[in-house]
Design a protein around this motif. Sequence first.
Motif, PDB file in Angstrom:
ATOM      1  N   LEU A 268       0.643  -1.060  -0.150  1.00  0.00           N
ATOM      2  CA  LEU A 268       0.237   0.013   0.289  1.00  0.00           C
ATOM      3  C   LEU A 268       0.650   1.149   0.035  1.00  0.00           C
ATOM      4  O   LEU A 268       1.368   1.711   0.968  1.00  0.00           O
ATOM      5  CB  LEU A 268      -0.857   0.081   1.114  1.00  0.00           C
ATOM      6  CG  LEU A 268      -2.119   0.912   1.468  1.00  0.00           C
ATOM      7  CD1 LEU A 268      -3.055   1.624   0.120  1.00  0.00           C
ATOM      8  CD2 LEU A 268      -2.809   1.161   2.760  1.00  0.00           C
ATOM      9  N   SER A 276      -1.767  12.804  -1.737  1.00  0.00           N
ATOM     10  CA  SER A 276      -2.403  12.450  -1.376  1.00  0.00           C
ATOM     11  C   SER A 276      -3.379  12.141  -2.646  1.00  0.00           C
ATOM     12  O   SER A 276      -3.680  11.245  -3.231  1.00  0.00           O
ATOM     13  CB  SER A 276      -3.507  12.261  -0.736  1.00  0.00           C
ATOM     14  OG  SER A 276      -3.939  14.004  -0.252  1.00  0.00           O
ATOM     15  N   PRO A 281      -4.786   3.572  -4.124  1.00  0.00           N
ATOM     16  CA  PRO A 281      -4.291   2.690  -4.070  1.00  0.00           C
ATOM     17  C   PRO A 281      -4.439   1.138  -5.539  1.00  0.00           C
ATOM     18  O   PRO A 281      -4.858   0.183  -5.581  1.00  0.00           O
ATOM     19  CB  PRO A 281      -5.118   2.443  -2.798  1.00  0.00           C
ATOM     20  CG  PRO A 281      -6.074   3.233  -3.240  1.00  0.00           C
ATOM     21  CD  PRO A 281      -6.434   4.121  -4.063  1.00  0.00           C
ATOM     22  N   GLU A 321      -5.887   6.355   4.214  1.00  0.00           N
ATOM     23  CA  GLU A 321      -5.630   5.365   3.916  1.00  0.00           C
ATOM     24  C   GLU A 321      -6.359   4.026   4.392  1.00  0.00           C
ATOM     25  O   GLU A 321      -6.800   3.199   3.663  1.00  0.00           O
ATOM     26  CB  GLU A 321      -4.185   4.318   3.890  1.00  0.00           C
ATOM     27  CG  GLU A 321      -2.864   5.574   3.212  1.00  0.00           C
ATOM     28  CD  GLU A 321      -1.654   5.040   3.571  1.00  0.00           C
ATOM     29  OE1 GLU A 321      -0.948   4.279   2.190  1.00  0.00           O
ATOM     30  OE2 GLU A 321      -1.046   5.098   4.645  1.00  0.00           O
ATOM     31  N   SER A 325      -9.378   1.323   2.620  1.00  0.00           N
ATOM     32  CA  SER A 325      -8.679  -0.547   2.681  1.00  0.00           C
ATOM     33  C   SER A 325     -10.460  -0.951   2.557  1.00  0.00           C
ATOM     34  O   SER A 325     -10.434  -1.811   1.720  1.00  0.00           O
ATOM     35  CB  SER A 325      -8.351  -0.434   3.786  1.00  0.00           C
ATOM     36  OG  SER A 325      -9.033  -0.525   4.550  1.00  0.00           O
TER      37      SER A 325
END
Length: 679
Positions: A268, A276, A281, A321, A325
């Motif tokens: 990751l 950002s 991802p 992050e 996910s």
Amino acid sequence: MKNNSSYRYILRYYIDPGFHEEDRTAELIKFCHDSCVEEVMLFYNPEELFAGFQEEPAIEEWLVVARKIVGALKENDIAVSLNPWTTTVHLSRGRYLSDRFKHYRTMTGETGTVAPISCCPLDENWQQDLCDLFSKFCKELDPCALWIEDDWRLHNHEADMNYGGCFCEEHIRRFGEAIGRETTREELLSEILGKNNLEWRKKWIQLSQDTLVEPAEKLYSSIHIANPATKLGLMSSVPDTQAAEGRDWNRLKRAFSPDEPMLLRPHLPPYTEDNSLLNFPAVTRQTVAEYNPEDIEIYPELENSPRSGPYSKSMAYSAFECLASPLYGSQGITINHYDMMGNGIALDRRFGTMLKKIKRRLDALVACGCCELDQQGVDVLFSSEVSASMESTSDFSLFGIVNNSVAWSRTFGILGISHRLTAEYDPDRVTAVSGQTLSAYSDDEIMEMLEGRLILDGPSTELLVRRGFGKYIGVKEIELRTLQQDGYGYEQVNSTDAESYGLEYPRMSANRCALELYAITPDEETVELSTIFRYDKSRLYPGLLSYINDLGGSIVSCAWPLETGQFYMGYFNNFRRIFMQRIIGVLAEGDDIAMGLDLPLNVYRCLTSEYDIIAILNPLRDDAEKITFAAGNFPGDDAEFLDIDGQWKSAALIPAGEDCWTYNKPLESLDALYLRINN
């Protein structure tokens, strides 16, 4: 370990024997309870203190302390897994094989450099010692899992090995058996990077695949005998890079965990915080998409390198992050926020507060059951077998057979367009391909794709023309041109829809996007959606083309080689977002796609068995006053949003046009808005 109702925090942590271990243990237990951490992944022989392959006295010294730590954690209802920091060894960094391990055979890279310490996975002495050591740990410490480090690979071991691979005497011998004659490293490398001997390349990739699977099977067997309750987890890096060493993700899964879901820690990036907006991802989602969702439990790495606390990564960025996910199927996160030297939590005493603050939302998201397979929008197609068939871009390195498969994912992520990463072509969805991905597909498979809806970047367009499919995409000729040759200055949209753009015929930078782009000569029936112009305003060639072929397929081709060195400097802006979203909206023909409007936003849409979920993340450093988005087949009147307390509440969305809605509340920087309706 799997718990569908809870998002699992797994803290990677090291306590060094003789260095305040009792204080560190008490501190660790308190931190876990205060921060909702359910599991500690205990390091052995980690990074800065990595002492090479260790002999019995050093191993026992660590075990004495580890037994106490494990006992204390379990007494406090905190699960324990183990993370021996190396298998083959990442990098030497001044370490060498001691006399006890001189009989190990180390890797020989593509350059002929012999690694000082990184072992060839086919070395039987290394295999046996690794099996014995890891089995000993599992038997004595009874961990719920043992994690196999991402150095379980053939690349990225020493800089002067370049890509790496292993060209040691055993690999050369086994390859000679496969082809029926002797060869050398120099000849082998030349042949597998050339255009005329793909058979050798395929055999080499197969051997590289076997190199990692054979010891994996032995390791599983050994650990399973020592402690059947210990699961194996696999850490990994970049799928496109690992494709050049023949990684078969599902074959490795069967080796490490043949009878139950395997624990997976996908890479990751970035390790250290940067923009950002540009760090979608894509690599993580590609790794997840390599598997059947039922075969894995997903725990990406939340890295803080070089483990410097807020000097490396902010709490807000780490939270951002985590908040993304569960949307691609993660059941939790592995946290490498603290150093590997035994300093405890002193680097960042505030970090646990952030973990606790976002935990209830993460738990609620996990309960919704999202996965990458169920993502809606454009399909970004990749193939883990592409390295076996693509045209090498290098005459001397295996990096030449590393494809750029997920460029469209990063692009769509920035442009706020929902999409899915997939290795399976779906004729019912819009499909985007980049790089040399299509080299992995046969002519018949490509013909099937050309009956559907395709988006091609420059290299994909060139590949199809080279293979004789130009007439199906509306392209006569294509040539790679340089900025120095043509002096291209800007790309201009061929539209008079001033209301959408705020400007008639808007221009977008060209010379700050790429040092090379593709000059396309289109067929007469091809529609030129945008045009590349020279700095003196003279026309050069198309920027983006649309073509409907005789098969009924709709094909969009662009001049850009995505993700070149300058790509992110000039490609993205409001005009680009509106332009691409309009094109995809036409292609999608009512598909369940979602797009963020007005601002740069990351957008996901997932259809689970129970819910239609739209997630909008704000990657900007600025707060958004409100959020407006487009989503077909989404009755926003019935939508709920996920509040910070983990409860779903009425979203009160406001209609903002056909299939468009506004959430009329602020969305803070690096925060997420989750919306759902019942299916």
